[in-house]
Design a protein around this motif. Structure first.
Motif, PDB file in Angstrom:
ATOM      1  N   GLY A  28      38.105  -5.550  68.983  1.00  0.00           N
ATOM      2  CA  GLY A  28      38.439  -6.558  67.992  1.00  0.00           C
ATOM      3  C   GLY A  28      39.034  -5.950  66.741  1.00  0.00           C
ATOM      4  O   GLY A  28      39.980  -6.492  66.167  1.00  0.00           O
ATOM      5  N   GLY A  32      42.563  -7.062  65.541  1.00  0.00           N
ATOM      6  CA  GLY A  32      42.759  -7.619  64.209  1.00  0.00           C
ATOM      7  C   GLY A  32      43.728  -6.798  63.402  1.00  0.00           C
ATOM      8  O   GLY A  32      44.461  -7.328  62.578  1.00  0.00           O
ATOM      9  N   SER A  38      46.349 -11.176  67.742  1.00  0.00           N
ATOM     10  CA  SER A  38      45.425 -11.928  66.916  1.00  0.00           C
ATOM     11  C   SER A  38      44.154 -12.197  67.689  1.00  0.00           C
ATOM     12  O   SER A  38      44.149 -12.229  68.914  1.00  0.00           O
ATOM     13  CB  SER A  38      46.042 -13.241  66.451  1.00  0.00           C
ATOM     14  OG  SER A  38      45.993 -14.185  67.496  1.00  0.00           O
ATOM     15  N   VAL A  39      43.078 -12.402  66.934  1.00  0.00           N
ATOM     16  CA  VAL A  39      41.793 -12.670  67.560  1.00  0.00           C
ATOM     17  C   VAL A  39      41.878 -13.931  68.409  1.00  0.00           C
ATOM     18  O   VAL A  39      41.371 -13.977  69.530  1.00  0.00           O
ATOM     19  CB  VAL A  39      40.706 -12.835  66.476  1.00  0.00           C
ATOM     20  CG1 VAL A  39      39.392 -13.195  67.106  1.00  0.00           C
ATOM     21  CG2 VAL A  39      40.583 -11.566  65.683  1.00  0.00           C
ATOM     22  N   GLY A  69      37.656  -8.400  64.731  1.00  0.00           N
ATOM     23  CA  GLY A  69      39.025  -8.781  64.406  1.00  0.00           C
ATOM     24  C   GLY A  69      39.189  -9.237  62.972  1.00  0.00           C
ATOM     25  O   GLY A  69      40.172  -8.898  62.310  1.00  0.00           O
ATOM     26  N   VAL A  70      38.219 -10.034  62.500  1.00  0.00           N
ATOM     27  CA  VAL A  70      38.326 -10.524  61.126  1.00  0.00           C
ATOM     28  C   VAL A  70      38.312  -9.354  60.155  1.00  0.00           C
ATOM     29  O   VAL A  70      39.032  -9.344  59.157  1.00  0.00           O
ATOM     30  CB  VAL A  70      37.156 -11.502  60.844  1.00  0.00           C
ATOM     31  CG1 VAL A  70      36.986 -11.718  59.372  1.00  0.00           C
ATOM     32  CG2 VAL A  70      37.416 -12.808  61.541  1.00  0.00           C
ATOM     33  N   GLY A  73      41.799  -6.756  60.410  1.00  0.00           N
ATOM     34  CA  GLY A  73      43.048  -7.075  59.731  1.00  0.00           C
ATOM     35  C   GLY A  73      43.175  -6.376  58.398  1.00  0.00           C
ATOM     36  O   GLY A  73      44.277  -6.111  57.921  1.00  0.00           O
ATOM     37  N   ALA A  85      45.798  -9.711  60.328  1.00  0.00           N
ATOM     38  CA  ALA A  85      45.312 -11.050  60.622  1.00  0.00           C
ATOM     39  C   ALA A  85      45.471 -11.888  59.364  1.00  0.00           C
ATOM     40  O   ALA A  85      45.436 -11.361  58.263  1.00  0.00           O
ATOM     41  CB  ALA A  85      43.847 -10.996  61.030  1.00  0.00           C
TER      42      ALA A  85
END
Lengths: 509, 167
Positions: A28, A32, A38-39, A69-70, A73, A85
């Motif tokens: 992730g 990200g 993208s997630v 992922g969040v 980014g 992201a």
């Protein structure tokens, strides 16, 4: 209570779940970080792949990718001024200037620690609020579900994209796509044009992969030749004093993040922007001005976007209404595995909540571990040339779409929505509302019908019902507030720009 | 003043036409027969979509500034045709062959570095993707020309025989 606790520990004690969470978080972070991945894209593609898995394993992987992922980014936002992201757009404002001053390491370390703090706030709220909210949710009438779904679509439409009309159009389109097929209540054909193949509707996963995966890949083709610049990275771990100083702001912005994440439809990206705005307003004497490397400008969005993850799970698990685009996709996964997100979830399968809480905590810790290590390898992988990345994204999208039902038609639908999504993104139409619309379509339709039937088909009866119930009244008020507030803010900024224009003209005269 | 991109007005009109078409079709489902009829929700939503599309078309007509930035650069069209071709032949040729051809052509076209790099990347990617998606995720990918299942079965038998034949 002990039952819940044992489910909480499930992800920590089961080796395959532990491994999946770790792999998910690690992947992730890269997903990200790499702009173009993208997630939402990854989770969409993963739904069809994890169909045959045990539901806990699928959820563990997705939760890891979400959390990772969040956070991920922010890495490229800091190092390259390219947010990997949308949730990291605000991170670049002060993160990149910090990197340019040679403090990339500190920036990454600080953003990691703050993300983890934000993450825990979000998870704590999820653990505390969800049981209460789901009991409260049992009192939700069909009209309340209708209003809250409408609120979600309006919010997403209003806050992303360049105009409310575009957002509303995208949301309406999504709702219509969701109605394709046989009507669930009367089995009448809707938008099937005589094709039996369409009786089951268009797969929302194909739509998702098309709009988030393929469309984005095609958009990236415009920037094929953008080269990445290398950065020096050292001194990662932030001093404890600094963390302590930033703690109040971090907790404030985490709260903002959780609330925004919990609002249906809006998630980390909007939470991060609002948090940045808040930080700018409350920080009286930043060491450096905002926009030039203020630590507060880094702390605020990073805490908020990770807190929004926990927040987004709240309405998803308790009401069956996604808190943001990723949870919208995860709802799809829950349905596929036979679960029913909504108030009944806590009654029939309460372990899902505690499992999720434990899982997210674990993923959060992995964010801390992976976030503070392996940065040099990271820098090399992330500089993967787009010419290689884009065909790979498309290949995996095609495989993902095919894997839904082993049908080539899903691949064609995905491509069609990829083309539509491409032009929509190009012309400033938000695509988030489409997905939200597709997911919420059946919920809105059924609740509309239930609500109006219970009022004996009288619209007046429905409206008086709304006015008489405090909950419905608040929700209806919120629904109206979105377009009104949006129009009011637009006319205010239009007036301001008109004023400054005339001022400039006067000054030049 | 809002900037308008090339083709934005056309796209806006396309969406308006789409909305009107959907509205007409939604009316055909059950007309105005009742608020809880199957066509009620679709009609209401299609009506909202039509209103939104109209607002957008009007806004597009008013926007004065025009950006001539390319909306459909040739690279996008060519790549799209590659993807379409890949989708067409996926069933017939099977995943392995179709994906390998697609990656070779697409990476070769987009990446513009040495042939060796293209081939190496493609082969690595295909192997990794095959292992992850076919063997670990157990996704059934179209078989096509190569007798994949027979090969995998034979490989499985061979591995079993190897370990069974030991001490």
């Amino acid at each position: 209570m002990s039952d819940g606790f044992s489910y909480f520990l499930m992800a920590w004690s089961d080796p395959s779940l532990l491994a999946l969470t770790a792999v998910g978080t690690f992947t992730g972070i890269y997903i990200g970080a790499i702009p173009g991945l993208s997630v939402t894209m990854a989770v969409s593609i993963l739904i069809s792949f994890t169909f045959a898995w045990d539901v806990n394993e699928a959820l563990a992987l997705m939760a890891g990718i979400f959390m990772g992922g969040v956070y991920g980014g922010s890495r490229t936002a800091i190092l390259l001024n390219i947010p990997g992201a949308p949730a990291a757009i605000a991170t670049a404002f002060d993160g990149y200037p910090l990197a340019k001053r040679g403090e990339a390491g500190t920036a990454i370390g600080l953003s990691t620690v703050m993300s983890v703090i934000g993450g825990f706030v979000g998870i704590a709220v999820l653990a505390l609020a969800a049981p209460t909210l789901s009991e409260f949710a049992l009192r939700f009438q069909p009209r309340d579900y209708l209003l809250i779904a409408l609120l979600g679509i309006l919010l997403v439409g209003a806050l992303s994209g360049t105009s409310l009309a575009k957002g509303v159009l995208a949301g309406a389109l999504g709702l219509l796509i969701g109605t394709v097929g046989l009507d669930p209540l009367t089995a009448e054909e809707r938008f099937t044009f005589g094709f039996v193949d369409l009786w089951a509707g268009i797969s929302p996963i194909a739509v998702m992969i098309g709009v988030f995966g393929v469309a984005e890949a095609f958009i990236q083709l415009h920037d094929l030749d953008k080269k990445a610049i290398r950065q020096r990275v050292d001194r990662i771990l932030p001093p404890w004093k600094q963390v302590r100083r930033m703690l109040p702001l971090s907790l404030q912005t985490s709260s903002i993040g959780v609330v925004i994440g919990a609002l249906p439809g809006v998630g980390g990206d909007i939470a991060a922007m609002l948090a940045y705005d808040h930080a700018r307003r409350v920080t009286r004497k930043p060491e450096r001005p905002f926009g030039q490397g203020a630590y507060e400008g880094l702390v605020a969005p990073e805490s908020a976007n990770n807190a929004a993850v926990g927040g987004a799970y709240v309405p998803m698990l308790t009401l069956g209404i996604p808190g943001d685009a990723v949870t919208a996709v995860i709802i799809g996964a829950l349905f596929i595995h036979g679960l029913k997100p909504g108030p009944l979830l806590m009654i029939e399968t309460p372990h899902i909540l505690w499992f999720t809480v434990g899982n997210l905590c674990l993923a959060n810790i992995f964010v801390l571990i992976f976030g503070l290590t392996g940065i040099r390898i990271f820098a090399r992988v992330v500089a993967c040339p787009k010419g290689i990345l884009i065909p790979l994204i498309v290949l995996m999208s095609v495989v993902g779409a095919y894997a839904i039902n082993n049908a080539l038609s899903d691949v064609y639908w995905m491509l069609a929505f990829g083309v539509l999504g491409y032009f929509m993104k190009l012309y400033g139409y938000p695509v988030g509302p489409i997905i939200l619309g597709v997911i919420l379509s059946r919920l809105m339709d059924e609740n509309w019908r239930r609500a109006i039937i219970s009022e004996q088909e009288s619209l007046g009866g429905l409206l008086s019902g709304i006015v008489q119930s405090p909950l419905s009244l608040v929700l209806a008020g919120a629904v109206l507030a979105v377009p009104i507030g949006n129009l009011w803010m637009r006319s205010r900024s239009a007036n301001r720009s008109a004023e400054s224009k005339t001022k400039n003209e006067k000054g030049n005269a | 003043m809002r900037t308008r991109r090339r083709g934005e007005r056309v796209f806006g009109l396309f969406l308006l036409a789409l909305a009107l078409g959907l509205l007409a079709h939604a009316y055909g489902i059950s007309g105005f027969s009742g608020l809880s009829s199957p066509g009620a929700f679709p009609m209401a939503v299609a009506a909202v979509m039509t209103i939104a599309a109209t607002v957008i078309v009007v806004g597009n007509a008013r926007a004065a500034e025009f950006s001539a930035a390319a909306v459909l650069p040739p690279v996008v069209t060519v790549f799209f045709l590659m993807v379409l071709a890949f989708a067409f032949v996926l069933d017939a040729f099977g995943f392995i062959i179709a994906a390998t051809c697609f990656l070779l052509v697409a990476i070769g076209y987009l990446d513009r570095h040495s042939v060796l790099r293209t081939v190496a990347t493609t082969l690595t990617a295909i192997v990794v993707i095959y292992i992850i998606f076919r063997l670990i995720f157990r996704v059934i990918l179209p078989e096509g020309v190569l007798p994949e299942r027979a090969w995998l079965a034979a490989a499985g038998d061979w591995l079993r025989a190897m370990f069974a034949g030991g001490p």
